[in-house]
Design a protein around this motif. Sequence first.
Motif, PDB file in Angstrom:
ATOM      1  N   ASN A 166       0.991  -0.905  -0.085  1.00  0.00           N
ATOM      2  CA  ASN A 166      -0.167  -0.007  -0.091  1.00  0.00           C
ATOM      3  C   ASN A 166       0.715   1.412   0.378  1.00  0.00           C
ATOM      4  O   ASN A 166       1.561   1.135   0.828  1.00  0.00           O
ATOM      5  CB  ASN A 166      -1.019   0.014   1.306  1.00  0.00           C
ATOM      6  CG  ASN A 166      -2.229   1.190   1.427  1.00  0.00           C
ATOM      7  OD1 ASN A 166      -1.539   1.608   0.629  1.00  0.00           O
ATOM      8  ND2 ASN A 166      -2.130   1.270   2.300  1.00  0.00           N
ATOM      9  N   LEU A 169       1.560   2.985   2.743  1.00  0.00           N
ATOM     10  CA  LEU A 169       2.179   3.183   4.103  1.00  0.00           C
ATOM     11  C   LEU A 169       3.858   4.064   4.101  1.00  0.00           C
ATOM     12  O   LEU A 169       4.688   4.390   5.029  1.00  0.00           O
ATOM     13  CB  LEU A 169       2.823   1.746   4.393  1.00  0.00           C
ATOM     14  CG  LEU A 169       1.540   0.954   4.840  1.00  0.00           C
ATOM     15  CD1 LEU A 169       1.899  -0.384   4.475  1.00  0.00           C
ATOM     16  CD2 LEU A 169       1.040   1.264   5.753  1.00  0.00           C
ATOM     17  N   ARG A 186      12.524  -0.659   7.302  1.00  0.00           N
ATOM     18  CA  ARG A 186      11.649  -0.083   8.144  1.00  0.00           C
ATOM     19  C   ARG A 186      10.538  -0.593   8.099  1.00  0.00           C
ATOM     20  O   ARG A 186       9.733  -1.289   8.832  1.00  0.00           O
ATOM     21  CB  ARG A 186      12.157   0.724   8.999  1.00  0.00           C
ATOM     22  CG  ARG A 186      13.106   1.408  10.396  1.00  0.00           C
ATOM     23  CD  ARG A 186      12.384   2.054  11.221  1.00  0.00           C
ATOM     24  NE  ARG A 186      13.335   2.035  12.494  1.00  0.00           N
ATOM     25  CZ  ARG A 186      13.309   2.068  14.079  1.00  0.00           C
ATOM     26  NH1 ARG A 186      12.214   1.623  14.399  1.00  0.00           N
ATOM     27  NH2 ARG A 186      14.101   2.109  14.080  1.00  0.00           N
ATOM     28  N   VAL A 187      10.037  -0.744   6.348  1.00  0.00           N
ATOM     29  CA  VAL A 187       8.715  -0.320   6.517  1.00  0.00           C
ATOM     30  C   VAL A 187       8.248  -1.322   4.539  1.00  0.00           C
ATOM     31  O   VAL A 187       7.970  -2.285   4.518  1.00  0.00           O
ATOM     32  CB  VAL A 187       7.573   0.927   5.411  1.00  0.00           C
ATOM     33  CG1 VAL A 187       6.493   0.572   4.702  1.00  0.00           C
ATOM     34  CG2 VAL A 187       7.719   1.949   6.426  1.00  0.00           C
ATOM     35  N   PRO A 190      10.809  -5.071   5.896  1.00  0.00           N
ATOM     36  CA  PRO A 190       9.915  -6.485   6.315  1.00  0.00           C
ATOM     37  C   PRO A 190       8.299  -6.409   5.676  1.00  0.00           C
ATOM     38  O   PRO A 190       8.191  -7.990   4.925  1.00  0.00           O
ATOM     39  CB  PRO A 190       9.336  -4.978   7.784  1.00  0.00           C
ATOM     40  CG  PRO A 190      10.265  -4.018   7.998  1.00  0.00           C
ATOM     41  CD  PRO A 190      10.549  -3.945   6.319  1.00  0.00           C
ATOM     42  N   LEU A 191       7.652  -5.510   4.957  1.00  0.00           N
ATOM     43  CA  LEU A 191       6.782  -6.234   4.259  1.00  0.00           C
ATOM     44  C   LEU A 191       6.386  -7.146   3.001  1.00  0.00           C
ATOM     45  O   LEU A 191       5.889  -7.576   2.606  1.00  0.00           O
ATOM     46  CB  LEU A 191       5.411  -4.816   3.687  1.00  0.00           C
ATOM     47  CG  LEU A 191       5.269  -4.395   5.289  1.00  0.00           C
ATOM     48  CD1 LEU A 191       4.282  -2.878   5.371  1.00  0.00           C
ATOM     49  CD2 LEU A 191       4.132  -5.399   6.293  1.00  0.00           C
ATOM     50  N   LYS A 265       1.394 -12.528   9.981  1.00  0.00           N
ATOM     51  CA  LYS A 265       1.760 -11.520  10.136  1.00  0.00           C
ATOM     52  C   LYS A 265       1.990 -10.924   8.890  1.00  0.00           C
ATOM     53  O   LYS A 265       3.182 -10.629   8.691  1.00  0.00           O
ATOM     54  CB  LYS A 265       2.058 -11.693  11.686  1.00  0.00           C
ATOM     55  CG  LYS A 265       2.129 -10.152  12.146  1.00  0.00           C
ATOM     56  CD  LYS A 265       3.300 -10.037  13.437  1.00  0.00           C
ATOM     57  CE  LYS A 265       3.511  -8.683  13.886  1.00  0.00           C
ATOM     58  NZ  LYS A 265       4.991  -8.885  14.634  1.00  0.00           N
ATOM     59  N   GLY A 266       1.108 -10.214   8.868  1.00  0.00           N
ATOM     60  CA  GLY A 266       1.011  -8.981   8.059  1.00  0.00           C
ATOM     61  C   GLY A 266       1.575  -9.361   6.341  1.00  0.00           C
ATOM     62  O   GLY A 266       1.516  -8.374   5.797  1.00  0.00           O
ATOM     63  N   GLY A 271      -0.925  -4.486   4.234  1.00  0.00           N
ATOM     64  CA  GLY A 271      -1.160  -3.082   4.959  1.00  0.00           C
ATOM     65  C   GLY A 271      -2.193  -2.726   3.924  1.00  0.00           C
ATOM     66  O   GLY A 271      -2.855  -1.519   4.635  1.00  0.00           O
ATOM     67  N   ASN A 273      -6.043  -2.162   4.099  1.00  0.00           N
ATOM     68  CA  ASN A 273      -7.100  -2.327   5.084  1.00  0.00           C
ATOM     69  C   ASN A 273      -8.293  -3.088   4.438  1.00  0.00           C
ATOM     70  O   ASN A 273      -8.607  -3.501   3.032  1.00  0.00           O
ATOM     71  CB  ASN A 273      -7.598  -1.578   5.821  1.00  0.00           C
ATOM     72  CG  ASN A 273      -6.608  -0.723   6.789  1.00  0.00           C
ATOM     73  OD1 ASN A 273      -6.051  -1.627   7.771  1.00  0.00           O
ATOM     74  ND2 ASN A 273      -6.542   0.368   6.327  1.00  0.00           N
ATOM     75  N   ARG A 274      -9.003  -4.407   5.297  1.00  0.00           N
ATOM     76  CA  ARG A 274      -9.543  -5.264   4.419  1.00  0.00           C
ATOM     77  C   ARG A 274     -11.228  -4.335   4.544  1.00  0.00           C
ATOM     78  O   ARG A 274     -11.821  -3.289   5.218  1.00  0.00           O
ATOM     79  CB  ARG A 274      -9.837  -6.401   5.315  1.00  0.00           C
ATOM     80  CG  ARG A 274      -9.664  -7.386   4.900  1.00  0.00           C
ATOM     81  CD  ARG A 274      -9.463  -8.625   6.149  1.00  0.00           C
ATOM     82  NE  ARG A 274      -8.865  -8.013   7.484  1.00  0.00           N
ATOM     83  CZ  ARG A 274      -8.662  -8.573   8.919  1.00  0.00           C
ATOM     84  NH1 ARG A 274      -9.184  -9.755   8.549  1.00  0.00           N
ATOM     85  NH2 ARG A 274      -8.098  -8.174   9.614  1.00  0.00           N
TER      86      ARG A 274
END
Lengths: 274, 368
Positions: A166, A169, A186-187, A190-191, A265-266, A271, A273-274
């Motif tokens: 997303n 983010l 950091r974003v 990891p994602l 997780k994640g 990122g 939203n549902r």
Amino acid sequence: MQSKSARALYLIPYGAWILLFVVAPIALVGYYSLFDLHGSFTFGNYRNFFSSIYLRLTLSSFWYAFLITLFSLLIAYPTAYYLTKTKHKQLWLLLIIIPSWINLLLKTYAFIGIFGQYGPINALFAAIGIGNKQILFTDFSFIFVSVYIFIPFMILPIFNAIDRLNPALIDASRDLGANSWTTFRRVILPLTMNGVKSGIQVTFIPALSLFMITRLIAGNKVITLGTAIEQQFLVTQNWGMGSTIAVFLILFMFIIMLFTEQREKGGTGNGRNR
Amino acid sequence: MTKQPIIRFDGVSKRYGDDATILDDISFEMERGKFYTLLGPSGCGKTTILRLIAGFIEPTAGQILFDGKNINDVPPNERQVNTVFQDYALFPHLNVFENVAFGLRIKKVKGPEVKRRVEEALRFVNLEGYGGREISEMSGGQRQRVAIARAIVNDPEVILLDEPLSALDLKLRTEMQYELRELQQRLGKTFIFVTHDQEEALAMSDEIFVMNAGQIIQSGTPIDIYDEPISRFVADFIGESNIVDGVMIRDQLVLFAGKEFECVDAGLDPNEKIEVVIRPEDLEITSPEKGKLVVTVDTQLFRGVHYELSTYDKDGNEWLVHSTKKAQVGDEIGLDFDPEAIHVMRLNESEEDFDRRLESYEVTGHAE
């Protein structure tokens, strides 16, 4: 009742496949690994595997697979990242994917031509005065060609992961004071880790058992678990030892699968939203 | 001007390529510590203003000043502004605590200090004890609060909110309106809130900027904008209204629906063509004999707090009436209203002219 029997019917192809091409071969490999050259039952093959020759072989196999994966990742990540930012990203991605549809053997042979003594690279070297160099049958050519082969498989999952990220983010991270590098660390990284893990899976595991490229490009100077298995079966005719190496190879694959398992997780939502 | 505005736009335009003008030469000032709302239909450029202030995009022309300094070239991570995003943009790989702590960690704030400030911020948004939760375990309203906590924990001068309530259900939305307003007053920070929901805007703001097609059409307090809309667009967009054509006979006398009425507006040319706005709640049902207007009830809806009547006069103008009194569909009724309820709008009047005219007769004319 109808649907239950129908479901059983659908299960047949899958069940047959698993039985014939997964369970049976593994069982056979396991079975053969317990016999020596003369056909008598033994655990000697397993003892042999832990001798220095085979351990060194395993280690070198891992080392090359590691190098191939590392270089593929180093090239694939920035490429995938850049591709997601381009206008016709699906087209550019396709152009990278297309070569992977061509037969592996064909591409490997092409590199023999390119890297050979009379190939264009050596012609160029000669022209600029470096002189003829032995490129084929070196570590370099082996890793180069392997990386070339694996890169599309590394790019694809990473591209998908970055593309699904997303963009808000990234804005949020910048908004909270992070510069581009910190935002990446950091974003973004990891994602998109799940994409990286998938990429590592589809590169590292096959790279462990490469044998054709080792043969044609590295000229048997590089021996991996794959070439070792081939030699045991076809040259030494020691099926027991070949099977034992195969058993360990399968074991390693499972271990790597465990390490690169996708965490929920994640991951899936990435990122949004549902 | 004694107080430095915290944000100033000076002739700011934003264009994409050659054709699409998103913002067209916008200028405005925002004071410290106030609650501002940018209100307008989607595509009017309100979010673009927010993104310009946050620094995600750069203006094509003009200057953006923050506390008197030009920040056109300052990247978002160096601005003293934090944003609450429309879909919250919470980091899914971090838990609630780490989401809120993100900005502090970037600034290398020490561990115990981070803990103290994050917990304080979470307490501020009524999420005490939720620090260990994953984002996926939080409801929409809770995520909303996390997003707010993540912004306020950094103690920014300005907090930008991009339609933050649009994903919530009605009840929660109303609740959050109160909370946001209260939060802003407790913090004393400048809030800039973007929405297309006029009720939200009226309920929370100190000042509303009504926008359309890349321009600010009118700015003012919620009461000003509701009572004195500058144009048909504003009157229509903010609340429900009856808008009919009319003629200004002279100061304090207006003609519409075939009759002359006393009003409080002035400063227009004699016999100027105008538009008249009367809010539905300013119309009172009475008998046809007593009514200033005589209309026929076409439909009646029960709205809970009031009845909403759609009525027509004999010229075919529709008059919407909000009343606690009931009427019979098909009946003829009278409508009564005060002279103050009539609001006269000039065609194509600029905001400056409008303000000047309003001031001229409000000081000398009638006493409020």
